[in-house]
Design an enzyme around this catalytic site. Structure first.
Site, PDB file in Angstrom:
ATOM      1  N   ALA A 155      55.608 -19.099  99.284  1.00 17.28           N
ATOM      2  CA  ALA A 155      54.833 -18.409 100.315  1.00 17.28           C
ATOM      3  C   ALA A 155      55.348 -16.983 100.514  1.00 17.28           C
ATOM      4  CB  ALA A 155      54.836 -19.218 101.604  1.00 17.28           C
ATOM      5  N   CYS A 156      55.468 -16.558 101.746  1.00 14.68           N
ATOM      6  CA  CYS A 156      55.792 -15.155 102.022  1.00 14.68           C
ATOM      7  C   CYS A 156      57.209 -14.772 101.619  1.00 14.68           C
ATOM      8  CB  CYS A 156      55.574 -14.857 103.502  1.00 14.68           C
ATOM      9  SG  CYS A 156      53.858 -15.085 104.026  1.00 14.68           S
ATOM     10  N   ALA A 157      58.071 -15.743 101.360  1.00 24.38           N
ATOM     11  CA  ALA A 157      59.439 -15.464 100.931  1.00 24.38           C
ATOM     12  C   ALA A 157      59.589 -15.461  99.416  1.00 24.38           C
ATOM     13  CB  ALA A 157      60.395 -16.505 101.529  1.00 24.38           C
ATOM     14  N   ALA A 158      58.496 -15.634  98.674  1.00 21.57           N
ATOM     15  CA  ALA A 158      58.574 -15.869  97.236  1.00 21.57           C
ATOM     16  C   ALA A 158      59.288 -14.744  96.480  1.00 21.57           C
ATOM     17  CB  ALA A 158      57.178 -16.089  96.663  1.00 21.57           C
ATOM     18  N   SER A 332      54.253 -12.263 100.148  1.00 21.53           N
ATOM     19  CA  SER A 332      55.546 -11.939  99.551  1.00 21.53           C
ATOM     20  C   SER A 332      55.644 -10.509  99.057  1.00 21.53           C
ATOM     21  CB  SER A 332      55.845 -12.903  98.399  1.00 21.53           C
ATOM     22  OG  SER A 332      54.969 -12.678  97.315  1.00 21.53           O
TER      23      SER A 332
END
Length: 372
Positions: A155-158, A332
């Site tokens: 997700a957004c931390a990828a 991300s």
């Protein structure tokens, strides 16, 4: 053990822009029509009215004023509310690979490399266009790279999960130069008919080149990386290959994409800075040592609070810049975009911390220092 560094970054956004006012006009037209068509069921308590939105609500909730999107017309059409992207033949480059290559070429040009200088490709994004073959393999072929390639999603931390992996592979000697790309077509995932999320996402592609330190000047030393997870389904997207099997049983089944915004806010604001501070402690880095933190752009209140807890001082546009107003949440890619836009002014020897957080919950952090 070989040290690693970020040699270059690059990002690209589509030229199409949707303002809050445009998005609200479309969404409210949809909501008004729905409520009119289902007035009797709503009055009887058999259906829920769709609430209206406003530009003021969006700004207060998120800090977003505009977002860049791959395709605009379909999103604003209340009969579709999704981007219109024509399918391509299998022999053509895929939409997501093409999107990634926009930022990849910028990062390669900045570094003075071509694809043959790369021996590893990681596509790190919220979702991939297909299950297989990996989009990373397609990008590897397009640029003429060698070595390995794989897709990953967190997700957004990828992107920072990808950086953590690249750092480990380089330090262990398994790779020399790794391309990490985060092509985020989030408007294809979003549900633009749901008030809680209709305004959040924009589209963007970002890339990083991470390599072994060979003594050449420039770039950013990677001082440390760290990733952690804490399970939650408060932010969830159920789009996937099992959907067609589920719909064979229930044709009306719609894959879920939603969030419990209040819970996500509370949980992530508590968790993300702790992960970043643990990474800092591992390398004896204090908040006073950090000039700037580049954060994932989820919403402005999260940026404010997480920056303050990492830096132990109030957020300013100097110590924790925000790009939400122009781009929205680009998942991300946002942390890499933020770094790319707001790092040139830092002096040699100054240190910064990247931190990204999202569904999972997954949190990635990295500390970097500008090289001479």
């Amino acid at each position: 053990m070989q040290n690693s560094l970020i040699r270059s970054t690059g990002y690209w956004v589509p030229p199409n822009v949707i303002t809050n006012d445009e998005l609200v006009a479309s969404y409210n037209a949809y909501a008004t029509r729905f409520n009119s068509r289902h007035a009797d069921a709503i009055a009887a308590g058999e259906a829920e009215a769709v609430p209206l939105s406003s530009s003021e609500f969006i700004r207060n909730a998120s800090g977003i004023e505009r977002r860049h999107v791959y395709e605009k017309t379909g999103i604003l059409d209340i009969d579709s509310m999704v981007p219109r992207i024509p399918p391509r033949p299998v022999e053509a480059v895929s939409v997501q690979a093409e999107f990634a290559l926009k930022s990849v070429q910028i990062a390669l040009d900045k570094a003075g490399y071509d694809g043959s200088d790369i021996d590893g490709v990681i596509v790190a994004s919220s979702a991939q266009q297909r299950n297989f073959p990996a989009v990373s393999c397609e990008i590897q072929e397009a640029i003429g790279a060698s070595g390995f390639a794989f897709d990953m999603t967190m997700a957004c931390a990828a992107a920072l999960y990808g950086l953590n992996l690249a750092n480990g592979l380089i330090r262990s000697g398994q790779a020399k130069r790794i391309l990490i790309c985060s092509p985020e077509l989030m408007t294809c995932i979003n549900v633009h008919s749901r008030r809680e999320v209709h305004f959040i996402f924009g589209d963007a592609s970002a890339a990083m080149i991470v390599e072994a330190d060979d003594g050449r000047p420039g770039g950013w030393d990677v001082l440390g990386t760290h990733t952690e997870n804490k399970w939650s389904s408060a932010l969830r997207s159920d789009y996937g290959f099992i959907n067609i099997a589920e719909q064979s049983v229930d044709p009306a089944f719609a894959p879920h994409l939603d969030q419990d915004g209040h819970k996500v806010f509370k949980d992530v604001v508590g968790f993300a800075p702790k992960v970043a501070r643990r990474m800092m402690q591992q390398i004896d880095l204090t908040p006073n040592d950090v000039r700037r933190t580049w954060l994932h752009q989820a919403n402005i209140r999260m940026v404010d609070m997480i920056a303050k807890r990492i830096l132990e001082r109030d957020r300013t546009n100097e110590n924790a810049p925000s790009i939400l107003h122009e781009y929205g949440n680009t998942s991300s890619s946002s942390v890499v975009m933020n770094f790319d836009m707001h790092s040139d002014d830092m002096a040699v020897g100054e240190t910064g911390v990247m931190c990204a957080f999202g569904a999972g919950y997954g949190v990635g952090a990295a500390a970097v220092r500008k090289r001479a």
